[in-house]
Motif scaffolding. Structure first.
Motif, PDB file in Angstrom:
ATOM      1  N   ARG A 115       0.828  -1.214   0.000  1.00  0.00           N
ATOM      2  CA  ARG A 115       0.000   0.000   0.000  1.00  0.00           C
ATOM      3  C   ARG A 115       0.858   1.258   0.000  1.00  0.00           C
ATOM      4  O   ARG A 115       0.578   2.234  -0.697  1.00  0.00           O
ATOM      5  N   THR A 137      -7.784   0.775   0.853  1.00  0.00           N
ATOM      6  CA  THR A 137      -7.989  -0.300  -0.116  1.00  0.00           C
ATOM      7  C   THR A 137      -7.565   0.118  -1.524  1.00  0.00           C
ATOM      8  O   THR A 137      -7.849  -0.579  -2.493  1.00  0.00           O
ATOM      9  N   SER A 138      -6.882   1.236  -1.627  1.00  0.00           N
ATOM     10  CA  SER A 138      -6.368   1.699  -2.922  1.00  0.00           C
ATOM     11  C   SER A 138      -4.900   1.322  -3.032  1.00  0.00           C
ATOM     12  O   SER A 138      -4.072   1.748  -2.210  1.00  0.00           O
ATOM     13  N   ARG A 194      -1.568   1.060  -5.712  1.00  0.00           N
ATOM     14  CA  ARG A 194      -1.036   1.559  -6.984  1.00  0.00           C
ATOM     15  C   ARG A 194      -0.067   0.562  -7.610  1.00  0.00           C
ATOM     16  O   ARG A 194       0.939   0.919  -8.206  1.00  0.00           O
ATOM     17  N   THR A 208      -8.997  -1.363  -5.076  1.00  0.00           N
ATOM     18  CA  THR A 208      -8.762  -0.818  -6.418  1.00  0.00           C
ATOM     19  C   THR A 208      -7.269  -0.917  -6.704  1.00  0.00           C
ATOM     20  O   THR A 208      -6.435  -0.598  -5.850  1.00  0.00           O
TER      21      THR A 208
END
Length: 336
Positions: A144, A268-269, A271, A298
């Motif tokens: 994260r 919860t994002s 990259r 995501t």
């Protein structure tokens, strides 16, 4: 007779583990990480392959014992296996007094230092994070917060602590114990209550033991995969086996520290590509909460798959299935 058979089996496994490929690597040593010496093994048949950094579970359960079972992985990936503070050879070298600060925050910082060491040692920009069981707590945070360091995240035996809101696995355990007539174990679990944040380190370990020993598939996996791998490990002497188990007991103190974590609140994002491969019959870290978390994530690319006929330790019970998933879903993304 038993020790003779063990010696022969260990010698046979050690012979099969040899890496002779011209562009391969097989090195292991203590590296100064977080102020203490920590054991790092790097193995693979081709240094041009993607580099995996394993974040092992337990806590305190080194993945070195599984190298004979996961030997085929090393044909497609260079694998860095790190014995965290409190685990395996790191614990054996320093003993309880030599482990320093035993906190999840310190383990997280250690992981970043290991990442920096491996990137420099192998000359790679990003590592592929593969976290299992308790290691997924740290693995999620690394993925994260540092997409610049990692090419993808793969969680297996994925923990979803969820701030303690989801008590479904606790309730399922109560039902299973009641149905099986396990009155002693049932009384223990009832007395502990569903609030994992209130459990002591001893209660946390007791819960894991009861879950493991009262589910037939998990118990069989413990005997045939985990204990067998430990007993025949070419990397562990008899003293090493004792220290391995002592390290796990010593590291239990990390368990309760994780019980207040809320993965959704932390974010919860992601990259970077995000994958979860879970045992379809796991009762310790059930697939349903893992899939609910996955649905909320995501990420540029994401994937979820069940490992068939698997409980906890899914990737080690069925290393062939796990490798198939890594080659079909993950490697094309990180290599592309």
């Amino acid at each position: 007779m038993l020790l003779t058979y063990r010696a022969l089996k260990r010698a046979s496994l050690a012979k099969k583990l040899g890496i002779t490929a011209p562009n391969g690597i097989d090195e292991s040593s203590n590296v100064r990480i977080g102020g203490i010496d920590q054991w790092i093994s790097i193995r693979g048949e081709d240094l041009s392959n993607p580099v995996i950094l394993e974040i092992h579970g337990g806590p305190g359960a080194s993945n070195l014992i599984f190298i004979p079972r996961t030997r085929a992985w090393e044909r497609h990936f260079t694998i860095v296996r790190w014995d965290m503070r409190g685990a395996g050879r790191t614990f054996a070298a320093g003993g309880p007094a030599g482990q320093g600060e035993m906190t999840l925050d310190r383990v997280y910082q250690d992981a970043l230092e290991v990442t920096a060491y491996v990137r420099e040692r192998l000359g790679v920009a990003r590592l592929l994070l593969v976290a299992n069981s308790f290691g997924t707590v740290t693995g999620l945070r690394l993925a994260r917060n540092h997409p610049e360091l990692y090419s993808a995240y793969v969680g297996t035996d994925q923990n979803v602590i969820d701030g303690g809101r989801d008590t479904s696995s606790y309730e399922a355990l109560l039902a299973r114990l009641e149905k099986a007539g396990k009155k002693k174990e049932l009384a223990k679990i009832v007395a502990m209550g569903p609030d994992r944040t209130a459990w002591s380190a001893h209660e946390w370990a007791d819960h894991a033991k009861i879950v493991t020993t009262t589910d037939p598939l998990t118990y069989d996996t413990m005997k045939t995969v985990v204990i067998r791998s430990l007993w025949f490990s070419p990397f562990h002497t008899l003293r090493g086996l004792r220290m391995y188990l002592k390290g796990m007991s010593f590291s239990e103190q990390l368990g309760p520290q994780a019980m207040t974590i809320d993965e959704r609140a932390e974010g919860t994002s992601f990259r970077l590509p995000f994958f979860i491969f879970q045992g379809d019959s796991d009762v310790l870290t059930p697939p349903e909460p893992a899939h609910r978390l996955y649905e909320q994530v995501t990420a540029p690319v994401k994937g979820f798959a069940l490992i068939r006929n698997a409980s906890h330790f899914a990737s080690f019970r069925h290393p062939d299935q796990f490798l198939d998933l890594m080659l079909s879903k993950v490697r094309p993304v990180v290599s592309g």
